[in-house]
Design a protein around this motif. Structure first.
Motif, PDB file in Angstrom:
ATOM      1  N   TYR A 121       0.824  -1.208   0.000  1.00  0.00           N
ATOM      2  CA  TYR A 121       0.000   0.000   0.000  1.00  0.00           C
ATOM      3  C   TYR A 121       0.860   1.261   0.000  1.00  0.00           C
ATOM      4  O   TYR A 121       0.559   2.244  -0.688  1.00  0.00           O
ATOM      5  CB  TYR A 121      -0.926   0.001   1.212  1.00  0.00           C
ATOM      6  CG  TYR A 121      -2.049  -1.020   1.128  1.00  0.00           C
ATOM      7  CD1 TYR A 121      -2.935  -1.016   0.060  1.00  0.00           C
ATOM      8  CD2 TYR A 121      -2.226  -1.984   2.122  1.00  0.00           C
ATOM      9  CE1 TYR A 121      -3.964  -1.939  -0.025  1.00  0.00           C
ATOM     10  CE2 TYR A 121      -3.251  -2.915   2.055  1.00  0.00           C
ATOM     11  CZ  TYR A 121      -4.119  -2.887   0.975  1.00  0.00           C
ATOM     12  OH  TYR A 121      -5.137  -3.798   0.900  1.00  0.00           O
ATOM     13  N   SER A 122       1.930   1.245   0.779  1.00  0.00           N
ATOM     14  CA  SER A 122       2.802   2.431   0.851  1.00  0.00           C
ATOM     15  C   SER A 122       3.490   2.702  -0.470  1.00  0.00           C
ATOM     16  O   SER A 122       3.863   3.836  -0.767  1.00  0.00           O
ATOM     17  CB  SER A 122       3.858   2.237   1.948  1.00  0.00           C
ATOM     18  OG  SER A 122       3.244   2.045   3.208  1.00  0.00           O
ATOM     19  N   LEU A 165       0.252   4.114  -2.983  1.00  0.00           N
ATOM     20  CA  LEU A 165      -0.436   5.378  -2.688  1.00  0.00           C
ATOM     21  C   LEU A 165       0.268   6.611  -3.255  1.00  0.00           C
ATOM     22  O   LEU A 165      -0.389   7.478  -3.844  1.00  0.00           O
ATOM     23  CB  LEU A 165      -0.646   5.522  -1.182  1.00  0.00           C
ATOM     24  CG  LEU A 165      -1.781   4.676  -0.598  1.00  0.00           C
ATOM     25  CD1 LEU A 165      -1.800   4.755   0.919  1.00  0.00           C
ATOM     26  CD2 LEU A 165      -3.125   5.131  -1.162  1.00  0.00           C
ATOM     27  N   CYS A 221      -1.318   9.393  -5.944  1.00  0.00           N
ATOM     28  CA  CYS A 221      -1.356  10.844  -5.703  1.00  0.00           C
ATOM     29  C   CYS A 221      -0.729  11.596  -6.871  1.00  0.00           C
ATOM     30  O   CYS A 221      -1.266  12.618  -7.327  1.00  0.00           O
ATOM     31  CB  CYS A 221      -0.627  11.181  -4.407  1.00  0.00           C
ATOM     32  SG  CYS A 221      -1.454  10.583  -2.909  1.00  0.00           S
ATOM     33  N   ALA A 270      -7.190   6.169  -4.632  1.00  0.00           N
ATOM     34  CA  ALA A 270      -6.426   6.319  -3.397  1.00  0.00           C
ATOM     35  C   ALA A 270      -7.339   6.233  -2.180  1.00  0.00           C
ATOM     36  O   ALA A 270      -6.983   5.641  -1.154  1.00  0.00           O
ATOM     37  CB  ALA A 270      -5.678   7.652  -3.407  1.00  0.00           C
ATOM     38  N   ARG A 271      -8.527   6.810  -2.294  1.00  0.00           N
ATOM     39  CA  ARG A 271      -9.482   6.756  -1.183  1.00  0.00           C
ATOM     40  C   ARG A 271      -9.917   5.316  -0.921  1.00  0.00           C
ATOM     41  O   ARG A 271     -10.050   4.896   0.237  1.00  0.00           O
ATOM     42  CB  ARG A 271     -10.687   7.633  -1.522  1.00  0.00           C
ATOM     43  CG  ARG A 271     -11.627   7.878  -0.348  1.00  0.00           C
ATOM     44  CD  ARG A 271     -12.722   8.859  -0.730  1.00  0.00           C
ATOM     45  NE  ARG A 271     -13.505   9.259   0.418  1.00  0.00           N
ATOM     46  CZ  ARG A 271     -14.526  10.109   0.369  1.00  0.00           C
ATOM     47  NH1 ARG A 271     -14.872  10.656  -0.802  1.00  0.00           N
ATOM     48  NH2 ARG A 271     -15.196  10.422   1.464  1.00  0.00           N
ATOM     49  N   ILE A 300      -8.143   2.587  -1.599  1.00  0.00           N
ATOM     50  CA  ILE A 300      -7.000   1.876  -0.996  1.00  0.00           C
ATOM     51  C   ILE A 300      -6.908   2.204   0.493  1.00  0.00           C
ATOM     52  O   ILE A 300      -6.655   1.319   1.325  1.00  0.00           O
ATOM     53  CB  ILE A 300      -5.698   2.265  -1.720  1.00  0.00           C
ATOM     54  CG1 ILE A 300      -5.706   1.758  -3.160  1.00  0.00           C
ATOM     55  CG2 ILE A 300      -4.489   1.731  -0.977  1.00  0.00           C
ATOM     56  CD1 ILE A 300      -5.704   0.262  -3.295  1.00  0.00           C
ATOM     57  N   LEU A 301      -7.121   3.471   0.839  1.00  0.00           N
ATOM     58  CA  LEU A 301      -7.044   3.868   2.248  1.00  0.00           C
ATOM     59  C   LEU A 301      -8.118   3.166   3.072  1.00  0.00           C
ATOM     60  O   LEU A 301      -7.867   2.734   4.203  1.00  0.00           O
ATOM     61  CB  LEU A 301      -7.190   5.389   2.360  1.00  0.00           C
ATOM     62  CG  LEU A 301      -7.055   5.965   3.773  1.00  0.00           C
ATOM     63  CD1 LEU A 301      -5.657   5.696   4.329  1.00  0.00           C
ATOM     64  CD2 LEU A 301      -7.338   7.466   3.779  1.00  0.00           C
ATOM     65  N   LEU A 332      -1.507  12.373   1.013  1.00  0.00           N
ATOM     66  CA  LEU A 332      -2.882  12.056   0.623  1.00  0.00           C
ATOM     67  C   LEU A 332      -3.814  13.239   0.878  1.00  0.00           C
ATOM     68  O   LEU A 332      -4.655  13.587   0.036  1.00  0.00           O
ATOM     69  CB  LEU A 332      -3.366  10.829   1.409  1.00  0.00           C
ATOM     70  CG  LEU A 332      -3.003   9.452   0.851  1.00  0.00           C
ATOM     71  CD1 LEU A 332      -3.379   8.376   1.855  1.00  0.00           C
ATOM     72  CD2 LEU A 332      -3.709   9.211  -0.474  1.00  0.00           C
TER      73      LEU A 332
END
Length: 768
Positions: free
Chosen positions: A370-371, A374, A378, A386-387, A389-390, A409
């Protein structure tokens, strides 16, 4: 404190049980700043130093007190559940006491005697556990040497291995080397693992030449070397970019008949990619297959990562596909590495496809996955993805490897105008128990203010103040001026200056000295009728040399005037002037009038002086009132000083009017001094004013004063047509001042004679 219980009869190879685990944590690009590389857990299977040689070593399980996990990592037993604690063995209590004594006292003979009195027998378990549990390497080394020199214990391979490990970890490498080379004199034989341990320690300390010397010394001392020793040497050399030397030793290894393993090739390939020797990495990969050594998942992951780092994603794709062809399981590391390659190459859509393929293969993305994804989302402005995934991260309670991704983010969501999504990022941080910082709130506050949504921004400010987030010691993300200044201005303009000041006071504690915020707060307090609070802020600004604004001072001064505190208004005005601001003429007038009405005439006079000094020549009506009041109250010298200042400024006051008032009020001495000043400065005054003064003096019986002023008038060429001259002469004679009367009489006659002769000559000239 953990304890390790080992039977002396089972002095098994500690290095082989301790170090394979540490070897497995070596990432395939350990020198890279790549976030993928920093996580030891995810790269356990990817590490090129993966070979543990368990088959070559006869490992025994410790009797009790130690847990050896897969790979041989030594781990203390879990803490006993709360409640009734089991009784500790006596030696464990002694170990704790000895370690505590060494930590709290200097190593002296007295301490040694104390340890001797505590322990009756220094057996293997006690000595080993004291070394293992010592607070630092120095304590362990002192204890190691002491028990041997004092004849309390004879060290064997196990304790030698332990102290070398401890000293290597603490970078006390010279001590470790001396202990290692001195072992045969104590009857303890060397083995390969002891040298490998020290070679690795020198390598981690960056002293490559010592690692090489120690490797060469093994041959001199007759210590056998296996592929394991070479693997460690390759790792040391490659980590420091010595790929040519690594090649030479690789050929030397082949010349000695030592067969390389898959792990050997993994290390070499990893090192070549570190040094950007891609051709060499490819050649070794092909050579590996030529020797019928099958590449494993670590090999392919290393190749994929190497090509992704140089943005040759197409090459990485070939190895990614080849893994499937060879039925080599592609693990989380493989997918994450490939995903990172796509992201860095700007192919975020391909990265999302890899993520979906990974999930469909039954693998769960981890924090590194994930890191990695993301930031790419962006950059590509794919904020809906991105939302999503968060949300997955929050649902699975997965924290990223770098918390700065949340700031990024939030900024990205705000830039595309999705403030709700940005607020969700803050909520996600709270749910994931990640400390929120002032900078995170600042981003939201700034963009909410820009959007005009001040009520939500104010709610965030309330949380900031309540939780004192700004003052958090671990905070590394500060609130920017673009966030707090609009908010402070809004609060000050809406009657909430106290809240704004509370926010700013917290910012001041972390070193903020923003002049815009200070001036807004001063204006806010002044508008709300709290000039004292505003003045306190001005004092802080003066102490810290923070620039102020004239408009803030003006509002502060007017606020004091509104509250009926002209003296404080004058102080604010003085501070305004001292700090380089020029008040407008209306402000001077307001302060002077307020002071005058409050009976503070002299203070008003000083304001008048300050106004004249600054070149303001207006409001002469107020100036006249102040001069008149000064003269009537007996402050004649001050009034004359102000009149002189006015004259020099080119705006002389109406002296005739002042003299008239003084005469009417019976202030003859003040009138006399004023006339005397006007005569000395040769100011134009109507003779009628002189007559009023003379009449007042004569009426008051001050004949000598009248005589004196009349003489001065006549000396200056003034007229002698004063109707009361004869009366003054008569009064002088009656009071015994005959000499003054005679002088005045002669002066008048002489003056008249002179005037008459002048008139006669004028008539003759006109007749001729």
């Amino acid at each position: 404190m953990s304890f390790i219980t080992i039977s002396k009869s089972s002095q098994f190879n500690l290095y082989k049980s301790l170090y394979p685990s540490s070897l497995k944590t070596l990432p395939f690009c350990s020198l890279s700043a790549d976030p993928l590389i920093k996580n030891d857990v995810i790269f356990t299977d990817l590490s090129p130093i993966q070979e543990t040689h368990v088959q070559e070593v006869d490992l025994e399980r410790p009797m009790r007190g130690i847990c050896v996990e897969d790979g041989g990592l030594e781990r203390p037993m879990r803490r006993a559940p709360r409640g009734n604690k089991p009784n500790k063995p006596k030696y464990q209590e002694n170990v704790e006491i000895i370690c505590r004594m060494m930590a709290n006292r200097a190593w002296t003979t007295r301490l040694q005697n104390s340890i001797r009195s505590l322990v009756t027998e220094f057996d293997y378990e006690l000595v080993y556990n004291v070394l293992h549990s010592a607070r630092n390497a120095e304590h362990a080394l002192q204890f190691f040497r002491w028990v041997e020199r004092a004849g309390l214990f004879k060290h064997d391979r196990g304790t030698h291995c332990k102290i070398i490990e401890i000293l290597g970890r603490a970078s006390k490498l010279n001590h470790a080397r001396c202990i290692l080379l001195d072992m045969p004199t104590k009857g303890v034989e060397w083995d390969e693992d002891l040298f490998v341990m020290l070679i690795d320690s020198y390598g981690k300390a960056g002293i490559v030449q010592e690692s090489v010397k120690l490797f060469q010394k093994m041959t001199e001392l007759g210590v056998p070397k296996s592929v394991k020793t070479y693997n460690f040497l390759f790792k040391v050399l490659m980590r420091r970019g010595r790929y040519m030397m690594a090649k030479r030793y690789f050929n030397k290894m082949l010349g000695e008949g030592i067969v390389p393993t898959v792990h050997t090739y993994n290390v070499m390939i990893w090192g070549f990619f570190l040094s950007k020797r891609f051709e060499s990495a490819n050649r070794f990969f092909e050579e590996m297959k030529g020797r019928e050594i099958s590449p494993d998942d670590v090999t392919y992951n290393t190749m994929i990562n190497g090509y992704c780092r140089i943005k040759k994603v197409e090459e990485a794709e070939k190895y990614f596909a080849e893994m499937k062809e060879r039925n080599i399981v592609r693990n989380v590391i493989t997918y994450t590495t490939m995903l990172k390659g796509y992201v860095e190459a700007g192919k975020v859509d391909k990265g999302l496809e890899i993520l979906e393929e990974m999930k469909s293969s039954g693998m769960n993305p981890n924090a590194i996955t994930y890191s990695t994804l993301l930031p790419g989302l962006c950059d590509a402005k794919k904020m809906p993805e991105a939302r999503t995934i968060l949300k997955e991260m929050v649902t699975n309670y997965i924290n990223p490897t770098d918390n700065s991704i949340f700031r990024r983010l939030m900024l990205s969501q705000c830039e595309v105008g999705d403030l709700d999504a940005a607020a969700d990022v803050l909520k996600a941080m709270i749910r994931l128990s990640i400390p929120t910082e002032a900078g995170h709130y600042g981003i939201l506050i700034e963009h909410l203010c820009k959007a005009g949504v001040y009520d939500k921004a104010e709610n965030l400010v309330d949380k900031l103040i309540e939780k004192e987030i700004i003052l958090g010691q671990q905070s590394v993300s500060d609130m920017e001026p673009t966030a707090y200044n609009p908010m402070i201005e809004y609060l000050c303009n809406n009657g909430k200056t106290n809240k704004a000041e509370t926010l700013f006071r917290q910012l001041m504690k972390v070193g903020v000295k923003d002049p815009i915020a200070f001036n807004n707060l001063i204006r806010g307090h002044s508008k709300e009728g709290n000039p004292d609070s505003a003045f306190e802020l001005i004092k802080i600004m003066v102490r810290r040399q923070i620039p102020s604004e004239a408009s803030a001072y003006k509002l502060l001064t007017e606020s004091y005037l509104t509250k009926g505190e002209p003296a404080d208004a004058k102080s604010a005005l003085d501070s305004m002037i001292e700090n380089g601001h020029l008040p407008d003429s209306s402000l001077y007038r307001s302060v002077m009038e307020s002071l005058f009405e409050d009976g503070r005439v002299q203070t008003a006079s000083r304001v008048m002086q300050a106004m004249l000094d600054k070149g303001v020549k207006e409001h002469m009506d107020v100036v006249g009132k102040i001069l008149e009041a000064l003269l009537l109250r007996g402050h004649v010298e001050e009034a004359i000083g102000r009149i002189e200042l006015l004259v020099h400024s080119g705006c002389a006051p109406d002296v005739d009017s002042l003299l008239s008032v003084l005469c009417e009020k019976g202030k003859t001495i003040a009138a006399l001094k004023l006339v005397d000043f006007c005569l000395e400065r040769e100011l134009n005054i109507d003779f009628s004013s002189y007559e009023k003064v003379l009449d007042s003096l004569l009426t008051a019986g001050k004949t000598l004063n009248a005589y004196s002023i009349l003489c001065k008038i006549m000396e200056k060429g003034g007229t002698t047509d004063w109707s009361s001259c004869e009366e003054l002469i008569k009064s002088l004679n009656e009071q015994g001042n005959t000499k003054q009367a005679d002088v005045l009489s002669r002066m008048i006659k002489g003056k008249n004679k002179t005037l008459g002769s002048k008139k006669g000559k004028k008539r003759e000239a006109m007749a001729s």
